[in-house]
Design a protein around this motif. Structure first.
Motif, short mmCIF file in Angstrom:
data_model
loop_
_atom_site.label_atom_id
_atom_site.label_comp_id
_atom_site.label_asym_id
_atom_site.label_seq_id
_atom_site.Cartn_x
_atom_site.Cartn_y
_atom_site.Cartn_z
N SER A 1 -57.04 -37.13 -45.34
CA SER A 1 -56.24 -36.84 -44.15
C SER A 1 -54.82 -36.49 -44.56
O SER A 1 -54.24 -37.17 -45.42
CB SER A 1 -56.22 -38.04 -43.20
N THR B 1 -58.16 -33.71 -41.02
CA THR B 1 -58.97 -34.57 -41.88
C THR B 1 -60.21 -33.81 -42.32
O THR B 1 -60.86 -33.16 -41.50
CB THR B 1 -59.38 -35.86 -41.14
N PRO C 1 -67.95 -40.48 -39.34
CA PRO C 1 -66.67 -40.75 -39.98
C PRO C 1 -65.77 -41.53 -39.04
O PRO C 1 -65.54 -41.14 -37.91
CB PRO C 1 -66.11 -39.36 -40.25
N ASN D 1 -62.97 -39.57 -46.70
CA ASN D 1 -62.08 -38.82 -45.82
C ASN D 1 -60.75 -38.54 -46.50
O ASN D 1 -60.17 -39.42 -47.14
CB ASN D 1 -61.81 -39.59 -44.53
N TYR E 1 -63.98 -34.30 -44.24
CA TYR E 1 -64.97 -35.33 -44.52
C TYR E 1 -65.91 -34.85 -45.62
O TYR E 1 -66.43 -33.73 -45.56
CB TYR E 1 -65.78 -35.67 -43.26
N SER F 1 -68.70 -41.38 -45.25
CA SER F 1 -67.95 -40.21 -45.71
C SER F 1 -66.70 -40.63 -46.46
O SER F 1 -66.12 -41.68 -46.20
CB SER F 1 -67.56 -39.33 -44.52
#
Length: 518
Positions: A439, A453, A224, A437, A455, A435
């Motif tokens: 966040s 974060t 990631p 993500n 994933y 991935s």
């Protein structure tokens, strides 16, 4: 018996009751009582002025105390509408049995709330209060927006007067308020090492003897990558999952004097002047035109900011002696620049106190280019494991970055009225191989900020050293000094431990950053 009682009423009362129940417009195609509008608010709409071609004003033959005595009726697209003097309106389907498709409730000089039959609510602000143009595509939403703008036309409040002496550079680009650059925390582990290579503690590196990844895998792939768009007002610039700087004064001091508006504090502070004193004489004299037009130097033009960071891994604190690594102390010099209104750059150079501590996946330098497509969408090209010795050329890794797209999500509002900004990002051009993500960052106080974060991977795509989540925290002592903790090791959920889960808290690193002032 009831008829006799009604017959005993005076004729004027009977006529009033009949008018309230059977009030009908003078056109024959009357609205049902449930589709009429109550006259509970003052009138501000002239229903005699047609909103659409062929519209007409309907006047009730027998005025009712429950409804407006007049309204405008017309057709817009495939719908029939009725506008009432108080700013309310109905949009009805055509046919023998009219169905209420949308209802408008407008307030002069403010806006309109449009409620559709499917439960949606649309808000139309008054804006400049200008007469709208008839849209070419007359779907229901467009028709509702047009009628709302027509009702609000002419009701907008007058604009505020212009300032007496506007600054020649009155509008400061909002990117000047972006955070200054800080050196990156080292990605706390290899993203995807080849089969057969033993895991190395990502923060400090466990002593694995001579067993290291081949040179061709010096730059980890498949892991990631950091976000390219901020998840909060001030982000960690080299691994931007982290909101490393809480909100505070960020604009560097300027040598060029600027004409500043009056401070809000000066308006609210108690005045110590005697009655009759000249209060207009207190502000400082405005700067000279020569000072205002002085050209910006290179630093100001590109908004260049730099910082020096010292970092150390916590791997040497691992309670498991077999997994314990060294502190791997390192120093990094990072800078950021705004190349254009939409394109920005961040980069850093790293040096290790003991060169032997540097693993094949530990970077010599990092870089990230971010292009802001819209206010919410951005594209980023970055490499956080670049080496000078990779590929036989010191600049070979400049062309081995990863491309990601990031989208700023609506902020989450907490019960204490604080907001949690979030972004989602995915890898390009093959998003299923990378991935997804998510966040988010949260300012606990003015000085303390945390972020994290998560994933998400396509089933079967998560590698051994690809984490499920990462997290950071930072504390800002003042405008110049920041202490941060970052954990980008192989953090895994309890139900997804994998073959080489990270060590937890000791998989992170501590960093102390000093921001330069040019």
């Amino acid at each position: 018996m009831q008829v006799k009682r009604l017959g005993n009423l005076p004729p004027r009362v009977i006529a009033t009751l009949i008018a309230c129940i059977h009030a009908s417009p003078s056109g024959g195609d009357d609205l049902e009582p449930s589709q009429m509008s109550f006259s509970s608010r003052p009138a501000f709409v002239n229903t005699a002025e047609p909103a659409t071609p062929g519209a007409r004003e309907i006047v009730l033959d027998l005025p009712s105390a429950l409804y407006w005595p007049r309204h405008q009726r017309g057709e817009i697209g495939q719908w029939t509408y009725a506008i009432f003097p108080d700013g309310s309106a109905k949009i009805l389907s055509q046919g023998e049995k009219r169905r209420l498709a949308a209802q408008l409730d407008c307030e002069a000089a403010v806006g309109c709330d449009v409620r559709f039959e499917d439960g949606r609510v649309l808000t139309v602000d008054v804006g400049a209060g200008e007469r709208p143009a008839m849209p070419s595509d007359l779907n229901l939403d467009a028709a509702a927006r047009y009628l709302a703008a027509w009702i609000l036309a002419g009701t907008a409040p007058p604009p505020p007067p212009p300032p007496p002496e506007p600054d020649l550079e009155a509008v400061v680009d909002e990117t000047v308020l972006e955070t200054t650059a800080k050196a990156p925390p080292i990605p706390e582990g290899p993203a995807d090492l080849p089969e057969g290579v033993q895991p190395v503690d990502p923060a400090g590196g466990a002593d694995t003897g001579d067993l290291v990844a081949p040179a061709s895998t010096a730059a980890p792939s498949g892991g990631p990558l950091p976000e390219v768009a901020p998840v909060c007002a001030e982000q960690e610039p080299f691994v931007p999952f982290a909101c490393a700087e809480p909100t505070g004064p960020l604009q560097p001091a300027e040598d060029v004097p600027r004409a500043q508006p009056a401070s809000p504090l000066s308006a609210s502070a108690p005045q110590s002047q005697a009655p009759g004193a000249n209060r207009a004489a207190s502000p400082a004299p405005p700067p000279t035109p020569a000072a205002l037009t002085k050209p910006k130097d290179f630093i100001e033009r590109f908004n260049i900011n730099c910082s020096l960071t010292g970092s150390t891994s916590l791997a040497h604190l691992n309670p498991d002696e077999d997994s314990r690594g060294n502190a791997k102390p390192r120093v990094s010099l990072g800078c950021s620049a705004r190349l254009t209104d939409k394109l920005s750059f961040r980069g850093a150079l790293l040096a290790y106190t003991n060169p032997k501590d540097q693993k094949p996946w530990d970077p010599d330098y990092t870089y990230a280019f971010t292009y802001r497509v819209t206010e919410k969408l951005s594209l980023g090209y970055s490499n956080y494991s670049a080496r000078f010795t990779s590929g036989g050329s010191p600049v070979a890794d400049l062309f081995r970055g990863k491309l990601r797209a990031s989208y700023k999500l609506p902020a989450l509002t907490l019960p204490n009225d604080k907001k949690i900004p979030c972004t989602a990002s995915l890898g390009l051009p093959q998003p299923l191989k990378e991935s997804l993500n998510l966040s988010c960052g949260y300012a606990v106080t003015d000085k303390l900020r945390v972020s994290g974060t998560a994933y998400f991977y396509k089933p079967g795509e998560q590698g051994t050293y690809q984490p499920d989540y990462s997290y950071t925290a930072s504390y800002r002592f003042n405008d110049d000094w920041i202490l941060s903790y970052n954990n980008y090791s192989n953090n895994r959920w309890p139900w997804n431990k994998g073959d080489a889960p990270g060590p937890g808290i000791t998989g992170g690193s501590l960093s102390l950053t000093y921001k330069f002032k040019f």
